[in-house]
Design an enzyme around this catalytic site. Structure first.
Site, mmCIF file in Angstrom:
data_model
loop_
_atom_site.group_PDB
_atom_site.id
_atom_site.type_symbol
_atom_site.label_atom_id
_atom_site.label_comp_id
_atom_site.label_asym_id
_atom_site.label_seq_id
_atom_site.Cartn_x
_atom_site.Cartn_y
_atom_site.Cartn_z
ATOM 1 N N GLY A 186 -27.433 -25.428 -6.938
ATOM 2 C CA GLY A 186 -26.388 -25.744 -7.931
ATOM 3 C C GLY A 186 -26.212 -27.212 -8.287
ATOM 4 O O GLY A 186 -27.178 -27.952 -8.506
ATOM 5 N N GLY B 280 -25.100 -29.797 -6.604
ATOM 6 C CA GLY B 280 -25.618 -30.780 -5.651
ATOM 7 C C GLY B 280 -27.116 -30.961 -5.791
ATOM 8 O O GLY B 280 -27.633 -32.088 -5.754
ATOM 9 N N TYR C 189 -9.166 -21.454 -1.862
ATOM 10 C CA TYR C 189 -10.063 -22.334 -2.630
ATOM 11 C C TYR C 189 -9.249 -23.403 -3.370
ATOM 12 O O TYR C 189 -9.573 -24.587 -3.339
ATOM 13 C CB TYR C 189 -10.873 -21.497 -3.619
ATOM 14 C CG TYR C 189 -11.835 -22.312 -4.449
ATOM 15 C CD1 TYR C 189 -12.970 -22.877 -3.878
ATOM 16 C CD2 TYR C 189 -11.602 -22.526 -5.808
ATOM 17 C CE1 TYR C 189 -13.854 -23.644 -4.640
ATOM 18 C CE2 TYR C 189 -12.483 -23.290 -6.575
ATOM 19 C CZ TYR C 189 -13.608 -23.841 -5.984
ATOM 20 O OH TYR C 189 -14.482 -24.606 -6.733
#
Ligand SMILES: NC(=O)c1ccc[n+]([C@@H]2O[C@H](COP(=O)([O-])OP(=O)(O)OC[C@H]3O[C@@H](n4cnc5c(N)ncnc54)[C@H](OP(=O)(O)O)[C@@H]3O)[C@@H](O)[C@H]2O)c1
Length: 302
Positions: free
Chosen positions: A29, A31, A175
């Site tokens: 993704g 990163g 989250y």
């Protein structure tokens, strides 16, 4: 074809040769895209994640660019693994220019970690805090600390009861709290660095809604497939666009003196009211040290 992150960030001509970067959560993704962009600009990147095969594939791509990358495995639910990652980084370089806190995700089912903390909070926030504490003395004088938060940080406060319990657990709430913690952490870090006379900057950002990353893979049932189907909707962002703000914060001259701010699409945006609360920033910093049973980092500026 989407433009590359470094092009979108206006830094494609920047030369990062001779500099080092740690991008956490760079096996996939945002990163991964950030690590590859920094590598194309010449940086030597330490790739991190749990998935060794995926990490080594990124390392191979970076090495093919002529840089000197390395992979370090660490599960961010395990504080000892984070300490080992920091030790490996210190052995690799004593002058880290870019520290990108990015590892994390939305995890549907709740559990407590070995230190008795709700899993999402530890993976998404506490590990970045611990890593920062461990790496402060390895940061270059003009280092940049970049934290991937999310627009999902809005609409919550940090509930310290919920961080130590699974009662009424909601994956999305957990989250949201962890992403609020990212903004609070980044702001307090920036404040303490400034108070101690350091030029290191710290900024957080929202990468956009990015269904094409691996973000949905920890969700149950058909949700990952449904999420990736959203890629064609206009309000979603590509992985490269998401990584562009990270690359911009990591190396654009436009933000070399900017610290303690929150960005969306490479522009400063006002984060939630809760995230701007100085007491909440200070409190999270202090409570994080207590939860990890470590000395408060940069305590002299508290
Ligand atoms: N995608 C979105 O729409 C979106 C929106 C806002 C914010 N974000 C944020 O962007 C960041 C990156 O997410 P992404 O969308 O790029 O998703 P992704 O493709 O799933 O990437 C997540 C990265 O984090 C690592 N990771 C996850 N759990 C970990 C753990 N327990 N220990 C160590 N590493 C762990 C993964 O590595 P391994 O699997 O190898 O462990 C992977 O490299 C996250 O912080 C997320 O909250 C994403």
């Amino acid at each position: 074809m989407t433009a590359r992150p470094e092009t979108l960030a206006g830094v494609a001509e920047t030369d990062l040769s001779g500099t080092t970067a740690l991008v956490t959560g760079s096996t996939s993704g945002i990163g991964r895209e950030t690590a590859l962009a920094l590598g194309r600009l010449g940086a030597d990147v330490m790739v991190h994640g749990r998935d060794e095969a995926a990490g080594m594939a990124v390392v191979d791509e970076l090495a093919a660019l002529g840089t000197d990358p390395t992979f370090q495995q660490a599960d961010f639910a395990d504080r000892e693994a984070v300490e080992n990652l920091a030790a490996a980084l210190r052995a690799w370089t004593d002058s880290l220019e870019i520290l990108h806190h990015n590892a994390g995700g939305l995890f549907r089912s709740g559990r407590l970690t070995e230190i008795g903390v709700e899993y999402t909070f530890q993976v998404n926030h506490l590990s970045a805090y611990l890593l920062t504490s461990e790496l402060l003395s390895s940061l270059a004088d003009d280092a940049r600390v970049v934290t991937t938060s999310s627009g999902a940080h809005r609409g919550v406060t940090i509930d310290y009861e919920a961080i130590g319990s699974l009662e009424s657990y909601s994956g999305f709430r957990a989250y949201q709290r962890s992403k609020l913690a990212n903004v609070l952490f980044s702001a307090e870090l920036a404040h303490r660095l400034e108070q101690t006379g350091q030029s290191i900057t710290a900024n957080a950002f929202h990468p956009g809604a990015i269904p094409a990353s691996g973000f949905g893979r920890f969700l149950p049932g058909p949700l990952p497939r449904l999420l990736s189907g959203l890629q064609r909707l206009p309000m979603t962002t590509s992985v490269a666009e998401g990584a562009a703000t990270a690359v911009y914060l990591a190396c654009s001259r436009q933000v070399e003196d900017v610290s303690g701010r929150y960005f969306v699409d490479r522009a400063i945006k006002t984060p939630s009211r809760s995230s701007r609360d100085r007491n909440a920033q200070r409190r999270l910093w202090k409570r994080s040290a207590v939860l990890l049973d470590i000395d408060e980092p940069l305590a002299e500026a508290g």
